[in-house]
Enzyme design. Structure first.
Site, short mmCIF file in Angstrom:
data_model
loop_
_atom_site.label_atom_id
_atom_site.label_comp_id
_atom_site.label_asym_id
_atom_site.label_seq_id
_atom_site.Cartn_x
_atom_site.Cartn_y
_atom_site.Cartn_z
N TYR A 1 -11.79 -4.93 10.34
CA TYR A 1 -11.18 -4.41 11.57
C TYR A 1 -11.03 -5.53 12.59
CZ TYR A 1 -12.19 -0.08 9.25
OH TYR A 1 -12.21 0.92 8.31
N THR B 1 10.35 -6.66 -30.61
CA THR B 1 11.00 -5.37 -30.90
C THR B 1 11.29 -5.23 -32.38
OG1 THR B 1 12.17 -5.75 -28.80
CG2 THR B 1 12.74 -3.79 -30.02
N HIS C 1 -8.12 3.18 -3.88
CA HIS C 1 -9.06 3.42 -2.79
C HIS C 1 -10.08 4.46 -3.24
CE1 HIS C 1 -6.52 1.83 0.77
NE2 HIS C 1 -6.07 1.31 -0.35
N GLU D 1 0.83 -1.21 0.00
CA GLU D 1 0.00 0.00 0.00
C GLU D 1 0.86 1.25 0.00
OE1 GLU D 1 -3.64 -0.05 2.19
OE2 GLU D 1 -3.24 1.92 3.04
N TYR E 1 -22.37 4.32 4.56
CA TYR E 1 -21.42 3.26 4.90
C TYR E 1 -20.73 2.77 3.64
CZ TYR E 1 -24.10 3.36 9.17
OH TYR E 1 -24.69 3.78 10.31
N LYS F 1 -21.09 -5.82 3.73
CA LYS F 1 -20.24 -5.32 2.64
C LYS F 1 -19.90 -6.44 1.65
CE LYS F 1 -17.08 -3.12 5.39
NZ LYS F 1 -15.93 -2.22 5.73
N ASN G 1 21.47 4.38 -28.01
CA ASN G 1 20.77 3.09 -27.87
C ASN G 1 21.55 2.05 -28.67
OD1 ASN G 1 18.84 1.12 -27.36
ND2 ASN G 1 17.15 2.20 -28.38
#
Lengths: 659, 659
Positions: free
Chosen positions: A190, A566, A120, A56, A167, A210, A476
């Site tokens: 929780y 490529t 989130h 996270e 909620y 939920k 390159n």
């Protein structure tokens, strides 16, 4: 592994879990029908008994913080997280197009870093229209997973609102109602009950609601004892919650951050932890070491319980502690195997993508950005999709932002004051040699190569330095490869049991005088060498047949069609040259004052040099491109401007042929 | 070059001129917009000073004559004609679907033999609707060129018809009016004037009208002196005819055919020719030799004049004389270079086709037939087009017709009377060894392989004979190839400067007992060997990943994308197995009486054997497929039915692993 200038089979795998699935289909299918969902990946890993982890992050406050976080995504992505998640900061304009918004950070993780990501979303005090707008935007950006949260009410006098979002359950229902089964939905659990819940049991009931409303899995709030989580899982199962429940792991990283977190989450730190920490609270390193040891011990107990398929880490946007815990648990696996030689984007639309032009090898994020509006991705055959235009450079914030070095640091590396083209050649040479420049500073990057040269893979260093010193400014290259195993630790990619191949490639800026000699020399190398030469005005010459692409990296695998990821494509080279030339000005010339001699030198190169690419088609033989450059220098040496270079070239070639 | 059983990089080039153009685009374009027209090819060849030739044929009278003519197209196509043309026989139902009709013969030349073809069409006594119908059908079948003729009136009292087709000019105008510029149009020229014309000059005016009406080029009636033609060309140019004028060359092949032709065409044979021929008129060989010498001399004069870009031959459906003339002129060039390992069809719709399943390698005409209704051809990627269904077998006349041998000859080769499965094994072995069978007859073909084995390319002969003798009845195979030059005379294909590759392939019928042992053995070879095993009922087992195709022939070329023209595709294998099993019954079992033991033996094999294909993915190593078969036999030998083969296999594999 990654070598920014000498690309050996392209970029390292920063593709995370999705890149690890070596069972890549060679007839890819669009994932807009959501065939490869996070919940399915989770189920497969659980069934196979293969533990995973997820990470996270929260959005940064500043643009440079965003650049740093994106680099962190790449680094932490290489350890193979199943997914990452990005928190929603209602106060930070989270759905906007700002580079620091939750939406943009999650989008970058998916699109540019190739990471399966969960965004989130909090619904408290939001209208349905606003939430639907956020979700539509997320979908459009390629985001496929939402963590549905209520969020903290603004102000203190929060009251339930009739028909509003009261909620997280309301948000889950809304997502399912408006977007059907498109998103995978995660909700929060929780282990000690939500601080505002009437009771632990009451809170479990809310969690069940939920899940019943359509959530696919649960991530828990942090906790300090394995038992706390295991009891919570048992209680969830007892009331009929059957979906995966991921423990939220918080490695203690410092005394202040622990106190702050505890205050916010209204959790109590167990006495046995406080007893250890209090005496060492001034010693950050000691606390972090303890935090790592504690987290490792707790994670071991969780994994051994058999109730935990994967671990979720609250990283606080830091790397060291979480990586160390994962390493000790044996979950951090930098798998050198890559499904393709470049990092695959996790946008569902790009699932079919299996070929890219080589030019953006060191700037993959720019390539993804400039092709984000394509409806079709070249799939096996480049030609079919060469028509869609590349996006413009000017609105590409990563283009300007991308240098992680300050102006000051750049000036030290690239020269406080340039006196001639030669001083530029020296910067390139220092970069190649990984040696300090005349002012004693190491050149860690160039505008076209964001990373320092990785010495261990720099097989072409001496040749590169030699030509850069003389004004063949390489940006390159790749060596030829004739059938190395796909498991090769340096050049391998694709499923096991296969063989990978490359044609040698070299790309550089050089003066028009050099180009005149080069073109004469190249006649000797027809049809072995393909070339494409262009200046900033777009004047170009190539021997590419009908402007067809040239496959320069390909693989042969058991039971598959050929994969050719490529190509050197003459059409896209003309788009790349705009970017490649612009980088001289945007990243280098603008370091100096207007009209200053230094700026004028860079501007002169920008205005007068040519960008050249060369492919040696004879991959089973020794790379002839160095010989091509040597011949060019030889031709220039025998002809110190006394006669037109074309005449000298004629003579030179006749002599060469006579030998 | 061609080896019917041991396919070394596929069929020989019977693709004619079109196959010779090595500048094949790797991003093919549909030719329905007629980008690669005969008139353009003619112009390019003329501009390059590269002389060409073309060949005229007439439709055969019988179905077996059609089969022979198609074989002749393949043989004469290999010399590289720019085009062939097929005459229109108004009395022979020329536009019908009969296998002997002008329309079907021309369609076969285009679609199955890959030859650029011109269909003759006569308009005399025809309605406009009828003619439009013929042209529409020709277009639908892939024909792109029409030779527009008046034709001979039926009956003697022909009169001009108001608004009808009175002259070839009317037909040319009608084609241009109804089909715009779709067709390339050829018209006839008469070097000594049309026999019915009022005068030579009058006839030249008519020719000018035909060209002005839209004809693209002229082919002349035959003539006996170069001067006749050269004067005719000068006269044409003088009145403003600028298009190509091709001389019609008639090599004298016999006294009677010459007399007949002269009578029909109302030409006079010059005295100097009659003086030579009359004394030898009973000696066919002598006349043919004279005819060849005469034609070569005349052609040399024509080519040296500089007025003649190409020569058109009236072959009378014979090969020897025309081929000899062309050889002496140096125009017959069997170029081993092929654009792809299989012969490319000349149907405009199939221009994009660049990948085929390996199964039809020895039956390319059947493959073309069964895919003729496809709208899309696999292009680079097989997967995209595996969905269209393969056409049914039952209405495929070539399928039944294709054996050029009589029932009697087939019985001699394949056995007048079969006594056991072993007698079938011996037929296969005799075919492989190119040795006479027990009755003393050479086995020149098998139902799956229409051609005798070419001994010079039969590199796998001994291995093949060994396994066929024991009931592994091979019908298709190719060795592995690891990067041979594309110019290689045996396995090469594609543009120069490239490299070609193959995975080893083996396909065979074998008993279910053998298959049980084979499946055990194959466990040792995972994932190196891919297999697909199926019986006539369609019960099948494979380790193909997600039913994905496996590329088994591919090429890498300068400045191109990868080309992968041959795949082992599990989906199309299930269509091929219907055809492969049906050939046992249709071509072999039906040679014997109903209920006869011989028929029952073939029927038993058809009902009980499995069709197996094996691919060795490790192309850089020695082919392991022979070892797989050896292991299978070894497993069967150690287990003479005393225990279930699975148990024996377990033991066997354990022992092998222990070693």
């Amino acid at each position: 592994q990654r070598n920014a200038n000498v690309t050996i089979a392209g970029a390292s795998n920063s593709g995370g879990e999705s890149s690890k699935e070596s069972s890549r289909s060679s007839t890819p299918v669009l994932d807009t029908d959501r065939t490869d969902r996070l919940r399915d990946k989770m189920r497969r890993r659980t069934e196979s008994g293969d533990h995973w982890f997820s990470l996270e992050f929260f959005p940064p406050r500043t643009a440079s913080g965003a650049v740093n976080l994106i680099s962190r995504f790449d680094r932490m992505g290489s350890g193979g997280p199943l997914f990452i998640d990005v928190t929603w900061h209602p106060a930070g304009d989270p759905g906007s197009d700002k580079e620091t918004s939750s939406m943009m950070i999650a989008s970058t993780a998916v699109n540019y870093c190739g990471l399966e990501s969960v965004l989130h979303l909090t619904c408290c005090n939001q209208t349905k229209e606003k939430i639907t707008g956020y979700l539509s935007k997320a979908k459009r950006l390629g985001l496929k997973n939402i963590m549905a949260l209520r969020g903290d009410p603004i102000g203190t006098d929060w009251e339930e609102e009739e028909g509003g979002f009261n909620y997280a359950t309301d948000l889950v229902k809304h997502i399912r109602c408006e977007f059907d089964d498109y998103f995978d939905i995660c909700v929060a659990g929780y282990p000690t009950g939500h601080p505002e819940a009437q009771s632990y049991d009451e809170d479990l009931k809310h969690l069940k609601e939920k899940v019943d409303a359509g959530a696919d899995f649960i991530i828990t709030q942090l906790f300090f004892r394995a038992d706390t989580f295991l009891k919570f899982v048992r209680d969830c199962r007892a009331i009929g919650i059957t979906c995966p429940i991921l423990p939220g792991i918080f490695p203690i990283q410092g005394y202040q951050s622990l106190r702050q977190l505890v205050k916010l989450s209204k959790l109590e730190v167990p006495e046995e932890i406080m007893r250890v920490i209090e005496p060492i609270k001034e010693n950050d390193a000691a606390i972090r070491n303890y935090g790592i040891e504690h987290a490792v011990g707790m994670c071991r107990m969780l994994l051994e319980s058999g109730e935990v398929p994967g671990l979720h880490f609250y990283t606080l946007n830091r790397e060291v502690a979480t990586m160390e815990v994962l390493r000790q648990l044996g979950l951090w696996i930098e798998d050198p195997r890559r499904p393709l030689p470049w990092a695959v984007s996790a946008h569902p639309k790009r699932k079919v993508e299996d070929v890219r032009p080589i030019f953006w090898a060191s700037r993959p994020k720019s390539y993804i950005y400039r092709t984000q509006d394509w409806d079709d991705f070249p799939n096996g055959r480049w030609g079919n999709s060469s028509s869609p235009a590349f996006g413009e450079l000017n609105d590409y914030y990563l283009f300007y932002l991308k240098s992680k070095s300050s102006k000051d640091a750049l000036l030290k590396m690239w020269g406080e004051e340039l006196t001639s083209e030669k001083s530029v050649y020296e910067v390139f040479t220092s970069y190649i040699m990984a040696e300090p420049n005349q002012a004693g500073h190491k050149v860690m990057c160039l505008p076209w190569n964001d990373e320092p040269l990785a010495p261990e893979t720099n097989l072409l260093k001496d040749e590169l330095a030699k030509v850069n010193r003389r004004g063949v400014l390489t940006i390159n290259s790749q060596p030829s490869i004739n059938g190395k195993p796909s498991s090769d630790s340096i050049v391998g990619w694709g499923p096991p049991g296969g063989y990978v191949f490359q044609k040698a490639y070299l790309e550089f800026f050089t003066s028009s005088e050099n180009v005149t000699a080069l073109l004469q020399v190249l006649k000797k190398y027809e049809p072995r060498v393909n070339y494409h030469i262009v200046n900033v005005q777009g004047q170009n010459t190539t021997n590419a047949h009908d402007m067809q692409p040239n496959a320069v990296t390909w693989g042969i695998f058991p039971g598959r069609e050929i994969v050719q990821p490529t190509v050197v494509d003459p059409v896209s080279f003309m788009y790349w040259k705009d970017e490649a030339f612009a980088l001289w000005i945007e990243q280098w010339a603008k370091l100096y004052e207007d009209e200053s001699p230094s700026r004028m030198i860079i501007k002169y190169i920008h205005d007068n040099y040519f960008l050249v690419n060369l492919v040696d088609n004879d991959f089973p033989l020794d790379n002839c491109l160095w010989q091509v450059i040597d011949d060019m220098f030889e031709l220039l040496d025998v002809n110190p401007l006394e006669q037109p270079v074309e005449q000298a070239a004629e003579q030179f070639i006749q002599e060469q042929s006579a030998n």
